[in-house]
Design a protein around this motif. Structure first.
Motif, mmCIF file in Angstrom:
data_model
loop_
_atom_site.group_PDB
_atom_site.id
_atom_site.type_symbol
_atom_site.label_atom_id
_atom_site.label_comp_id
_atom_site.label_asym_id
_atom_site.label_seq_id
_atom_site.Cartn_x
_atom_site.Cartn_y
_atom_site.Cartn_z
ATOM 1 N N ASP A 160 2.523 11.394 -0.951
ATOM 2 C CA ASP A 160 3.179 10.787 -2.111
ATOM 3 C C ASP A 160 3.790 11.893 -2.964
ATOM 4 N N SER A 162 3.110 12.448 -6.213
ATOM 5 C CA SER A 162 2.352 12.603 -7.452
ATOM 6 C C SER A 162 2.366 14.042 -7.954
ATOM 7 N N ASP A 186 9.391 7.822 -14.897
ATOM 8 C CA ASP A 186 9.435 6.359 -14.817
ATOM 9 C C ASP A 186 10.571 5.898 -13.900
ATOM 10 N N GLU A 189 9.488 6.537 -10.267
ATOM 11 C CA GLU A 189 8.450 5.599 -9.835
ATOM 12 C C GLU A 189 8.995 4.193 -9.673
ATOM 13 N N ALA A 190 9.981 3.807 -10.490
ATOM 14 C CA ALA A 190 10.580 2.484 -10.356
ATOM 15 C C ALA A 190 11.329 2.360 -9.033
ATOM 16 N N ARG A 191 12.082 3.393 -8.638
ATOM 17 C CA ARG A 191 12.831 3.346 -7.381
ATOM 18 C C ARG A 191 11.870 3.320 -6.190
ATOM 19 N N ILE A 192 10.822 4.118 -6.265
ATOM 20 C CA ILE A 192 9.858 4.141 -5.160
ATOM 21 C C ILE A 192 9.104 2.825 -5.073
ATOM 22 N N SER A 193 8.775 2.242 -6.212
ATOM 23 C CA SER A 193 8.094 0.956 -6.225
ATOM 24 C C SER A 193 8.957 -0.124 -5.581
ATOM 25 N N ALA A 194 10.267 -0.084 -5.848
ATOM 26 C CA ALA A 194 11.176 -1.064 -5.259
ATOM 27 C C ALA A 194 11.226 -0.914 -3.737
ATOM 28 N N ARG A 196 8.786 0.346 -1.890
ATOM 29 C CA ARG A 196 7.478 -0.105 -1.403
ATOM 30 C C ARG A 196 7.438 -1.634 -1.315
ATOM 31 N N GLN A 197 8.001 -2.301 -2.303
ATOM 32 C CA GLN A 197 8.020 -3.764 -2.299
ATOM 33 C C GLN A 197 8.878 -4.297 -1.157
ATOM 34 N N GLU A 328 14.769 6.421 -0.964
ATOM 35 C CA GLU A 328 15.563 5.199 -0.894
ATOM 36 C C GLU A 328 16.576 5.255 0.237
#
Length: 343
Positions: A160, A162, A186, A189-194, A196-197, A328
């Motif tokens: 990751d 981190s 932030d 982390e938002a792009r990576i979260s998207a 991951r989803q 991404e």
């Protein structure tokens, strides 16, 4: 390892909060710790900083510290940074096209040196940099990035980002620009979260294998990115498997027979910035032409079927905000069916 920010009378998250002027004492004294555990205390944010390479330079520029950077080594290639950052980076004096000569670094007038390569003892031991006592005599306090300088000391592969985001937050605290650092993290982390989803609970069997072909590193004997390199985290977060991820280091020279044996599902045509989109595109074509004509690789399924990821080296292998963009792009290429619009 790297930056360990603490402040007298406050927690690490409080240290350097907000976007305060360089002379502000809020959040200070603040202590940083290097890869060997040596601690250095700053009474206020540094005012004159030298960076060892483009990675540290870019992070400081994104944190709004351009007016405090007085020199760098390993400057970014033309076109490697977004236009706004590139203009600011161009104003930073280049003290060394590669490693900064010791005399230049010690005589730079810096009060802080952002070091990204490894322990200071190792650098001093092999003649590449000053020793601790020489830094002290010159009045230079050394800060290291854990995401790069301490990579060889970490245990296990990097899966990751981190350590990269921690560096950004802690450098933000040191520079007195914690709010700006928080915005950068932030966004990553938002792009990576998207991603991951979109990938969902992707089983290991559906994760394609992936090889980073460092075209500019030489074609005679390929250089593989291993499990400790930041690229391993980028590839993993993108839903793929680094074919050399089990190598317990950051880089390793391998043979083409090793690549053939791994038989990667996807190959990244990793070229360094050439200064323009057109020049980069031609470099990607050169890398592809090599793989399609070289006897050892032209028979690989990825080569015959054109499963290439055209992505420059810098955002994949250099720690920084661009790592999230690389996650991404790789994910949208190797898992095109999971994203609207495909590849």
């Amino acid at each position: 390892m790297g930056l360990l920010a603490t402040a007298c009378g406050g927690t690490g998250s409080e240290a350097g909060s907000g976007s305060r002027p360089p002379g502000s004492a809020a959040g200070f004294p603040l202590t940083v710790e290097d890869c060997t555990g040596t601690r250095t205390t700053f009474e206020s944010p540094p005012r004159k900083i030298v960076t060892s390479n483009a990675s540290g330079l870019e992070i400081l520029l994104r944190l709004g510290a351009a007016d405090r950077i007085i020199g760098t080594g390993f400057p970014p290639a033309k076109g490697a940074l977004p236009d706004g950052l590139a203009a600011r980076a161009a104003k930073v004096p280049v003290l060394g096209r590669t490693v900064i000569p010791k005399e230049k670094l010690l005589g730079s007038g810096a009060d802080a040196y952002l070091e990204t390569f490894g322990s200071m003892d190792a650098m001093g031991g092999d003649g590449l940099g000053p020793r601790r006592e020489e830094y002290r005599a010159a009045g230079i306090k050394v800060v290291q990035l854990r995401s790069t300088a301490c990579a060889a000391l970490r245990k296990g592969p990097r899966n990751d980002l981190s350590e990269v985001t921690d560096d950004i937050r802690r450098l933000g605290a040191l520079m007195g620009t914690s709010e700006r650092a928080g915005v950068l993290v932030d966004g990553m982390e938002a792009r990576i979260s998207a991603i991951r989803q979109a990938l969902g609970d992707l089983p290991e069997s559906q994760r394609p294998t992936y090889f980073v072909f460092d075209f500019d590193g030489g074609t005679g004997q390929p250089i593989a990115v291993c499990g400790k390199q930041v690229a391993n985290a980028v590839i993993t977060l993108a839903g793929a498997r680094n074919v050399f991820g089990d190598c317990d280091r950051d880089y390793k020279q391998v043979g083409w027979e090793d690549v053939v044996e791994k038989n990667p599902d996807w190959i990244q045509l990793a070229v360094r910035s050439r200064g323009s989109a057109a020049s980069d595109a031609e470099a990607f074509r050169e890398a592809e032409r090599f793989l399609t004509s070289f006897p050892a690789t032209r028979g690989l399924a990825a080569v015959k079927e054109g499963r290439f990821v055209r992505l420059r080296s810098e955002p994949v292998t250099i720690a920084g905000v661009g790592n999230a963009d690389a996650v991404e792009q790789i994910a949208r290429t190797v898992h095109a069916d999971r994203f609207e619009g495909g590849r």
